[in-house]
Design a protein around this motif. Sequence first.
Motif, PDB file in Angstrom:
ATOM      1  N   ALA A 116      -4.382  -6.427  -1.536  1.00 50.97           N
ATOM      2  CA  ALA A 116      -3.689  -5.138  -1.535  1.00 50.97           C
ATOM      3  C   ALA A 116      -3.099  -4.833  -2.902  1.00 50.97           C
ATOM      4  O   ALA A 116      -3.164  -3.695  -3.397  1.00 50.97           O
ATOM      5  CB  ALA A 116      -2.598  -5.132  -0.467  1.00 50.97           C
ATOM      6  N   ARG A 174       0.815  -1.221   0.000  1.00 51.35           N
ATOM      7  CA  ARG A 174       0.000   0.000   0.000  1.00 51.35           C
ATOM      8  C   ARG A 174       0.845   1.266   0.000  1.00 51.35           C
ATOM      9  O   ARG A 174       0.352   2.338  -0.366  1.00 51.35           O
ATOM     10  CB  ARG A 174      -0.952  -0.025   1.195  1.00 51.35           C
ATOM     11  CG  ARG A 174      -2.077  -1.050   1.027  1.00 51.35           C
ATOM     12  CD  ARG A 174      -2.975  -1.139   2.227  1.00 51.35           C
ATOM     13  NE  ARG A 174      -4.132  -2.010   1.937  1.00 51.35           N
ATOM     14  CZ  ARG A 174      -4.901  -2.559   2.861  1.00 51.35           C
ATOM     15  NH1 ARG A 174      -4.657  -2.327   4.167  1.00 51.35           N
ATOM     16  NH2 ARG A 174      -5.912  -3.331   2.524  1.00 51.35           N
ATOM     17  N   ARG A 222      -4.164  -1.790  -5.680  1.00 55.93           N
ATOM     18  CA  ARG A 222      -3.200  -0.858  -6.271  1.00 55.93           C
ATOM     19  C   ARG A 222      -3.139  -0.965  -7.793  1.00 55.93           C
ATOM     20  O   ARG A 222      -2.423  -0.187  -8.441  1.00 55.93           O
ATOM     21  CB  ARG A 222      -1.790  -1.113  -5.705  1.00 55.93           C
ATOM     22  CG  ARG A 222      -1.609  -0.923  -4.211  1.00 55.93           C
ATOM     23  CD  ARG A 222      -1.939   0.494  -3.714  1.00 55.93           C
ATOM     24  NE  ARG A 222      -1.343   1.557  -4.477  1.00 55.93           N
ATOM     25  CZ  ARG A 222      -0.091   2.040  -4.320  1.00 55.93           C
ATOM     26  NH1 ARG A 222       0.701   1.483  -3.411  1.00 55.93           N
ATOM     27  NH2 ARG A 222       0.355   3.048  -5.032  1.00 55.93           N
TER      28      ARG A 222
END
Length: 250
Positions: free
Chosen positions: A134, A110, A138
């Motif tokens: 995660a 992150r 992204r």
Amino acid sequence: MSGQQLRDRPLGRCAAVLKACLNGGRRRAEHPAVPVTPDELAAEAVRCAAAGVAAVHVHPRDAVGAESLDPAVIAAAVTAIRTARPGLPVGVSTGAWIAPEPADRVAAVRAWTVLPDFASVNAHEPGAAAVAAALHERGVMVEAGLWTVAAVDAWRRWPVPTGRVLVECLAEPVDVALADAAAVLAALPTDRPPVLLHGEGPATWPVLAEAVRRGLDTRIGLEDTLVLPDGTVAPDNPALVSAAHTLGAR
């Protein structure tokens, strides 16, 4: 083939992808040609791209040579490769040995300021689903590392899509590695994403030949083996790539 093309490639397939795995966790003491610094990774990526690979997989290192998910470390390696060879897809590992705590791996992803095109997540590791989520958040393509049939079941419970499945054969002897590969491949669903099949150590070349036979993506590089098919020590990553092409990898 761009990172977006790798993501968008239909399940019906185009030509199989050959990826170069440039360094893994190897130290230069194991082989003098192992690339460690961003500049070394970039130079090796250029040479492997010229030899015919469609993507590179790297394990970025910090100032003391340790694998790291730190944003600055990831940024330096990915940026160096992209600057040296624009358009070449770049992937990294998120292996639990790099950062044992799942929360630390998630936090690192992150915090990345420069994003790789793809990143591998081993489905059997604690926190794998959270790390994959995660990465997906992204916009990084997720590669699911499947070492066992049980890992296939764990991967199928992930809440996010994956762009590629990595069937990784680490067992010895070679016949066991090939049997493991067959079992994992048989356990995959029919609607699975593209599959990359590869081995490590003594299984590297037999498993690569099996990937070629099956028309699957595969990979080669100093992360997986230090020797050519004839058992002689490989001088560098491009030599391994050339040998893979000789065996029929595309």
